[in-house]
Scaffold this motif. Structure first.
Motif, PDB file in Angstrom:
ATOM      1  N   TRP A  77       9.066  11.888  10.285  1.00 48.15           N
ATOM      2  CA  TRP A  77      10.221  12.129  11.160  1.00 48.15           C
ATOM      3  C   TRP A  77      11.065  13.232  10.530  1.00 48.15           C
ATOM      4  O   TRP A  77      11.433  13.154   9.363  1.00 48.15           O
ATOM      5  N   SER A  78      11.385  14.263  11.305  1.00 47.51           N
ATOM      6  CA  SER A  78      12.098  15.416  10.764  1.00 47.51           C
ATOM      7  C   SER A  78      13.503  15.026  10.317  1.00 47.51           C
ATOM      8  O   SER A  78      14.114  14.111  10.882  1.00 47.51           O
TER       9      SER A  78
ATOM     10  N   LEU B 298       0.833  -1.197   0.000  1.00 48.07           N
ATOM     11  CA  LEU B 298       0.000   0.000   0.000  1.00 48.07           C
ATOM     12  C   LEU B 298       0.872   1.253   0.000  1.00 48.07           C
ATOM     13  O   LEU B 298       0.459   2.305  -0.492  1.00 48.07           O
ATOM     14  N   GLU B 299       2.053   1.136   0.588  1.00 45.29           N
ATOM     15  CA  GLU B 299       2.966   2.284   0.732  1.00 45.29           C
ATOM     16  C   GLU B 299       4.387   1.754   0.775  1.00 45.29           C
ATOM     17  O   GLU B 299       4.644   0.647   1.277  1.00 45.29           O
ATOM     18  N   ALA B 300       5.326   2.537   0.240  1.00 40.85           N
ATOM     19  CA  ALA B 300       6.741   2.162   0.252  1.00 40.85           C
ATOM     20  C   ALA B 300       7.581   3.362   0.668  1.00 40.85           C
ATOM     21  O   ALA B 300       7.299   4.496   0.259  1.00 40.85           O
ATOM     22  N   GLN B 301       8.604   3.123   1.477  1.00 42.29           N
ATOM     23  CA  GLN B 301       9.538   4.182   1.896  1.00 42.29           C
ATOM     24  C   GLN B 301      10.950   3.625   1.958  1.00 42.29           C
ATOM     25  O   GLN B 301      11.198   2.604   2.612  1.00 42.29           O
ATOM     26  N   TRP B 302      11.880   4.298   1.286  1.00 32.77           N
ATOM     27  CA  TRP B 302      13.299   3.975   1.409  1.00 32.77           C
ATOM     28  C   TRP B 302      13.846   4.571   2.703  1.00 32.77           C
ATOM     29  O   TRP B 302      13.444   5.668   3.114  1.00 32.77           O
ATOM     30  N   SER B 303      14.788   3.874   3.314  1.00 33.99           N
ATOM     31  CA  SER B 303      15.536   4.492   4.410  1.00 33.99           C
ATOM     32  C   SER B 303      16.406   5.603   3.827  1.00 33.99           C
ATOM     33  O   SER B 303      16.784   5.559   2.645  1.00 33.99           O
TER      34      SER B 303
ATOM     35  N   ASN C  57      18.799   8.421  10.783  1.00 32.53           N
ATOM     36  CA  ASN C  57      19.968   7.561  10.881  1.00 32.53           C
ATOM     37  C   ASN C  57      19.789   6.225  10.159  1.00 32.53           C
ATOM     38  O   ASN C  57      20.714   5.410  10.119  1.00 32.53           O
ATOM     39  N   SER C  58      18.587   5.973   9.599  1.00 34.89           N
ATOM     40  CA  SER C  58      18.273   4.768   8.819  1.00 34.89           C
ATOM     41  C   SER C  58      18.343   3.481   9.633  1.00 34.89           C
ATOM     42  O   SER C  58      18.268   2.396   9.061  1.00 34.89           O
ATOM     43  N   GLN C  59      18.461   3.580  10.946  1.00 28.05           N
ATOM     44  CA  GLN C  59      18.521   2.391  11.793  1.00 28.05           C
ATOM     45  C   GLN C  59      17.167   1.976  12.337  1.00 28.05           C
ATOM     46  O   GLN C  59      16.911   0.786  12.528  1.00 28.05           O
ATOM     47  N   VAL C  60      16.312   2.945  12.604  1.00 26.06           N
ATOM     48  CA  VAL C  60      15.006   2.654  13.192  1.00 26.06           C
ATOM     49  C   VAL C  60      13.932   3.415  12.423  1.00 26.06           C
ATOM     50  O   VAL C  60      14.214   4.387  11.712  1.00 26.06           O
ATOM     51  N   LEU C  61      12.701   2.948  12.579  1.00 25.95           N
ATOM     52  CA  LEU C  61      11.574   3.682  12.037  1.00 25.95           C
ATOM     53  C   LEU C  61      10.428   3.638  13.031  1.00 25.95           C
ATOM     54  O   LEU C  61      10.286   2.683  13.812  1.00 25.95           O
ATOM     55  N   ALA C  62       9.645   4.699  13.031  1.00 24.42           N
ATOM     56  CA  ALA C  62       8.439   4.762  13.850  1.00 24.42           C
ATOM     57  C   ALA C  62       7.278   4.247  13.026  1.00 24.42           C
ATOM     58  O   ALA C  62       7.207   4.493  11.815  1.00 24.42           O
TER      59      ALA C  62
ATOM     60  N   TRP D  47      10.841   6.674   8.631  1.00 25.70           N
ATOM     61  CA  TRP D  47      12.231   6.358   8.959  1.00 25.70           C
ATOM     62  C   TRP D  47      12.877   7.494   9.748  1.00 25.70           C
ATOM     63  O   TRP D  47      12.649   8.678   9.468  1.00 25.70           O
ATOM     64  N   ALA D  48      13.714   7.114  10.708  1.00 27.20           N
ATOM     65  CA  ALA D  48      14.591   8.091  11.359  1.00 27.20           C
ATOM     66  C   ALA D  48      15.717   8.453  10.395  1.00 27.20           C
ATOM     67  O   ALA D  48      16.080   7.657   9.525  1.00 27.20           O
TER      68      ALA D  48
END
Length: 451
Positions: free
Chosen positions: A427-428, A314-319, A376-381, A373-374
């Protein structure tokens, strides 16, 4: 959940385009044809009549599909032994602080590159209009760029032009025919009265800006198999040589599901501009910009006996660093969706993790509704459904470690309203603020401290 299902309804309402699939016969440098100038006239989109909140009518699917599959994507790295990533405890999240109230729904399109301002939409009460605004949470300054008809997908920011591009619905009525609705592509530099219509030849609600911020990609009615490109520097619109039709193939065992459907594609660029992912209900393709090759991403298995279909995005996001590609996926063919999950694909090793941190609100029924994504590409909310009561779903905020899938329920004493997929979390760029829609509709900021 209501707003999430509305946008998925819009997506599924468009899932019968003329054949779309991906093939790339030439290198990306040759993806453009002779250009045609975009419209230079200024018109106001505000004078169009109020429209019902649904997308244009569907186009019949093609009678047959080729059976030659697209080759699967192969990855150069090898999965490492499973081990815990960095602990999630050092990430601290404050209580949400209301920064903007409004009597109707607020949608979060994303942060601007400066990290200080948000691109948002605000539904206008009693109408099918919404405004497109740039909002500074620190100063409270709100600047309206445009007003449009219908929930016509996310507006996008063009950094090279300091402008917002967006779609709006326009009514059409043939003699003796019911009213139908088609999208138009507009651009605004900050004055809603001078918003410029770029073209009325548009199909679908997907807009994607190249990472350098200069060119905008979308789909057209006249060439539905080829993305169109608006070049902000030359002000020209040109067709890509990226032909989607030949590789939209018939999958064995899914003839029953694919017979009457021709889904449209959405697009997302890898941050370094080297690849783009195009995804739809039956195919998820990865386009390599440098080589011109196309491969297919596998997002999971399925059970044909249960009348499921393979998980689709439904949705895609790259880090931000391009290492991971996160999807919100479902294996449902129709509404109501049985479940949605978070799938994280390691684009170096091909390792995939699929999870839903929230509980099942009924056996086998759970929902991930948003992700961010945060830097730092390590975590995401993510937002995931934690409760269903009084005919409504309520979301919890979770932190997920991208490499391992370990997760933590943040602010467990607070619930958030369900909303359209992809519209409620951002995420800012500096990592210090998480924008989220709060209970009963206001826009909130959660302050973040992290290692």
């Amino acid at each position: 959940m209501k707003r999430m299902l509305s946008i998925v309804g819009s997506l599924l309402g468009l899932l019968v385009l003329v054949g779309l699939a991906v093939v790339l016969a030439l290198s990306f440098g040759g993806l453009r044809r002779a250009a045609e100038p975009a419209s230079q006239s200024f018109q106001s989109p505000i004078e169009t009549p109020t429209l019902p909140p649904y997308p244009p009518p569907a186009t019949p699917a093609p009678p047959s599909l080729p059976a030659v599959p697209v080759p699967p994507c192969r990855f150069v790295g090898h999965p490492a032994p499973a081990e815990l990533g960095p602990p999630l405890e050092p990430y601290q999240f404050s209580e949400p602080k209301i920064v903007l109230t409004h009597p109707a729904a607020i949608g979060i399109a994303g942060w601007l590159p400066d990290g200080q301002q948000l691109l948002i939409t605000r539904d206008l009460p009693g109408t099918n209009h919404n405004s497109i605004d740039v909002f500074d949470p620190q100063t409270g300054e709100l600047r309206t760029y445009a007003e449009r008809e219908g929930n016509s997908g996310k507006p996008v920011w063009l950094p090279a032009l300091n402008a917002v591009a967006y779609l709006t619905l326009v009514a059409e009525k043939g003699e003796g025919q019911p009213i139908s609705y088609r999208p138009e592509l507009w651009i605004s530099y900050g004055n809603p009265q001078q918003a410029e219509r770029l073209t009325s030849d548009v199909w679908g609600f997907s807009l994607a800006v190249e990472p350098d911020g200069k060119r905008l990609w979308y789909f057209s009615r006249s060439e539905p198999d080829r993305p169109q490109i608006f070049d902000g520097e030359t002000r020209a619109i040109q067709a890509a040589l990226l032909d989607l039709a030949p590789l939209r193939y018939l999958k064995p065992g899914l003839e029953w599901a694919m017979r009457d459907r021709s889904p449209d594609f959405k697009m997302a660029w890898r941050p370094d501009g080297s690849q783009m992912v195009l995804y739809s209900q039956f195919w998820t393709f990865l386009v390599d910009v440098k080589t011109g090759q196309v491969c297919e991403l596998n997002l999971g298995t399925y059970n044909p006996e249960a009348m499921d279909i393979p998980p689709w995005p439904l949705e895609a996001q790259w880090s931000p660093d391009g290492r991971y590609l996160a999807f919100i996926t479902t294996d449902s063919l129709n509404l109501p969706l049985r479940r949605t999950d978070l799938s994280i694909l390691d684009m170096e090793t091909g390792e995939r993790r699929t999870l839903s941190p929230g509980p099942d609100i009924e056996p086998g029924r759970h929902y991930v509704t948003d992700m961010a994504w945060a830097p730092n590409s390590q975590v995401l909310a993510i937002l995931a459904t934690v409760e269903y009561r009084d005919g409504a779903t309520w979301e919890g905020l979770y932190l997920v470690e991208g490499a391992t899938g370990q997760n933590k329920h943040l602010l467990p004493h607070i619930v958030f309203p369900a909303g359209d997929t992809g519209w409620n979390l951002a995420w800012s760029p500096n990592g210090k603020s998480l924008a989220v829609t709060c209970l009963y509709g206001p826009l909130c900021l959660v302050e973040v401290t992290w290692p």
